[in-house]
Design a protein around this motif. Structure first.
Motif, PDB file in Angstrom:
ATOM      1  N   ARG A 133      53.527  18.761  44.299  1.00 45.28           N
ATOM      2  CA  ARG A 133      53.404  17.618  43.734  1.00 45.28           C
ATOM      3  C   ARG A 133      52.173  17.288  43.140  1.00 45.28           C
ATOM      4  N   ALA A 134      51.898  16.322  42.214  1.00 47.66           N
ATOM      5  CA  ALA A 134      50.639  16.249  41.513  1.00 47.66           C
ATOM      6  C   ALA A 134      50.692  14.529  40.954  1.00 47.66           C
ATOM      7  N   THR A 135      49.107  14.244  41.034  1.00 48.66           N
ATOM      8  CA  THR A 135      49.102  12.879  40.392  1.00 48.66           C
ATOM      9  C   THR A 135      47.823  12.912  39.576  1.00 48.66           C
TER      10      THR A 135
ATOM     11  N   PHE B  15      43.104  15.205  37.652  1.00 46.87           N
ATOM     12  CA  PHE B  15      44.420  15.192  38.448  1.00 46.87           C
ATOM     13  C   PHE B  15      44.398  15.968  39.739  1.00 46.87           C
TER      14      PHE B  15
ATOM     15  N   VAL C 190      46.303  18.179  42.619  1.00 44.73           N
ATOM     16  CA  VAL C 190      47.591  18.849  42.721  1.00 44.73           C
ATOM     17  C   VAL C 190      47.661  19.412  44.311  1.00 44.73           C
ATOM     18  N   GLU C 191      48.734  19.299  44.807  1.00 46.28           N
ATOM     19  CA  GLU C 191      49.184  19.737  46.407  1.00 46.28           C
ATOM     20  C   GLU C 191      50.131  20.872  46.143  1.00 46.28           C
TER      21      GLU C 191
ATOM     22  N   VAL D  12      44.950  21.764  48.299  1.00 44.97           N
ATOM     23  CA  VAL D  12      44.810  21.114  47.329  1.00 44.97           C
ATOM     24  C   VAL D  12      43.923  21.510  46.184  1.00 44.97           C
TER      25      VAL D  12
ATOM     26  N   SER E   2      52.955  11.268  35.973  1.00 38.59           N
ATOM     27  CA  SER E   2      52.097  10.403  37.168  1.00 38.59           C
ATOM     28  C   SER E   2      51.211   9.408  36.168  1.00 38.59           C
TER      29      SER E   2
ATOM     30  N   ARG F 218      51.774   7.142  39.802  1.00 38.42           N
ATOM     31  CA  ARG F 218      52.310   7.627  41.015  1.00 38.42           C
ATOM     32  C   ARG F 218      52.299   9.133  41.351  1.00 38.42           C
ATOM     33  N   TRP F 219      52.292   9.688  42.438  1.00 44.12           N
ATOM     34  CA  TRP F 219      52.686  10.918  42.860  1.00 44.12           C
ATOM     35  C   TRP F 219      53.949  11.580  42.236  1.00 44.12           C
TER      36      TRP F 219
ATOM     37  N   ASN G  17      56.687  14.881  41.944  1.00 40.89           N
ATOM     38  CA  ASN G  17      57.159  16.242  42.549  1.00 40.89           C
ATOM     39  C   ASN G  17      56.959  17.284  41.476  1.00 40.89           C
TER      40      ASN G  17
END
Length: 365
Positions: free
Chosen positions: A199-201, A229, A231-232, A238, A354, A359-360, A362
């Protein structure tokens, strides 16, 4: 095609094509530039003279139909990448495509899957993968020298003032601005080091709505010139990224700030583009110390001794062409492939969504 010379056509002959692709192929003894294509007839003639190429086309389909072309580099504006790549695959040509490889993830994935299905070699032009220090960093991280990575921090800061950058500042041609132009390379760094994202924001901004052309005119822009940004990753790591052309005082190209810091439970590495032949390493509680890049990582495996002679901030780019040509001759997969380009595009799309939706988002598996 073991032992054979790879006959290459280059589609799009602008600056990136010249200073990376054409100059790189010219250094590869196993490659021969046999055809060029560009819609700009004047530029096409100039490049043909510079590289001694007699076969030129203004229609890429004509170049792809040539039986004396084995592989192509696609160096056009981003909006044309997919149609040219798929046409090349239909003609059985090996494909090296500039990044970002498409205008969206679905298109990028289709390109990769079609190339794989056709059995041609395919590659994404993530040029910075080939900096000796980056290659050595990947080796050290994958060897486990810092344990399982937990944090990645990337910054690409440049000062382009208000200079126009042509089609790259037009959304319908480029897709995105700074995100696709510079941040995409750093997304690829992290993917190579820590694996898939989940996921990313992020946020995209356009702070300079018009830029100055060479003749003093003004050119409007509708793409981002700054992005940041988070990223997870599937591993639990992270990544934090920032990229901009408006970091005044930083300079451009290799003079700008380009660094990646990666940490794990047993230590950390610091990579900086301005130091292509060394890394910095620290254990917990210690300060960074310089780690020279070993001789084995200074040029691509198997490359002739003179291949990387010259300014190391320029010559690393040619290793990309060596990888492409070597993979074709050896019948193996290219690294990075079009699948790597698609993985990067998936994250880029998530960052754009995002930013629009705050928002986050996927990232597709």
């Amino acid at each position: 095609m073991p032992g054979e010379t790879v006959r290459v056509g280059v589609i799009g002959t602008g600056g990136q094509a010249k200073y990376v692709h054409l100059d790189g192929y010219a250094r590869c003894p196993q490659a021969s530039i046999v055809a060029l294509c560009d819609t700009n007839a004047e530029l096409l003639a100039q490049r043909a003279e510079e590289y001694g190429v007699s076969r030129t086309h203004t229609d890429y389909e004509e170049l792809l139909a040539r039986p004396d072309v084995d592989a192509v580099s696609i160096c056009t504006p981003n909006v044309y990448h997919k149609e040219i790549a798929l046409a090349a695959v239909r003609h059985g040509k090996h494909v090296l495509c500039e990044k970002p490889i498409a205008m969206g993830y679905a298109d990028a994935r289709e390109m990769a899957e079609e190339a794989e299905r056709a059995g041609v070699r395919h590659m994404t032009a993530f040029t910075y993968r080939f900096v000796p220090a980056m290659r050595y960093l990947q080796f050290r991280v994958h060897r486990g020298d810092i344990g399982r990575p937990t944090q990645v921090r990337c910054r690409r800061l440049q000062d382009w003032e208000d200079r126009a950058i042509g089609w790259r500042q037009i959304r319908s041609m480029a897709g995105t601005g700074e995100l696709g132009d510079m941040a995409s390379h750093r997304i690829d760094y992290a993917n190579a080091l820590v694996g898939p994202a989940i996921r990313a924001t992020g946020l995209l901004k356009t702070f300079m709505p018009e830029r100055t052309t060479a003749d003093g005119g003004k050119m409007a822009t509708d793409v981002d010139d700054w992005t940041a940004f988070i990223v997870e990753y599937q591993s639990g790591a992270v990544g934090v990224f920032e990229s901009t052309k408006l970091a005044f005082g930083r300079g451009t190209s290799s003079q700008g700030l380009d660094e990646l810091e990666i940490s794990g439970p047993e230590g950390a590495f610091l990579y900086q583009l301005g130091e292509p032949h060394r890394l910095r390493f620290a254990r917990p509680g210690q300060t960074y110390e310089v780690v020279p890049v070993p001789e084995d990582f200074l040029r691509p495996p198997g490359a002739p001794a003179g291949f990387s002679a010259g300014d190391p901030l320029t010559t690393f780019r040619y290793a990309q062409m060596w990888e492409f040509i070597s993979a074709i001759r050896e019948g193996r997969a290219c690294v990075p492939s079009l699948f790597d380009g698609a993985r990067c595009q998936a994250i880029m799309d998530a960052v754009v969504q995002s930013s629009d939706e705050r928002r986050w988002v996927n990232v597709p598996a």
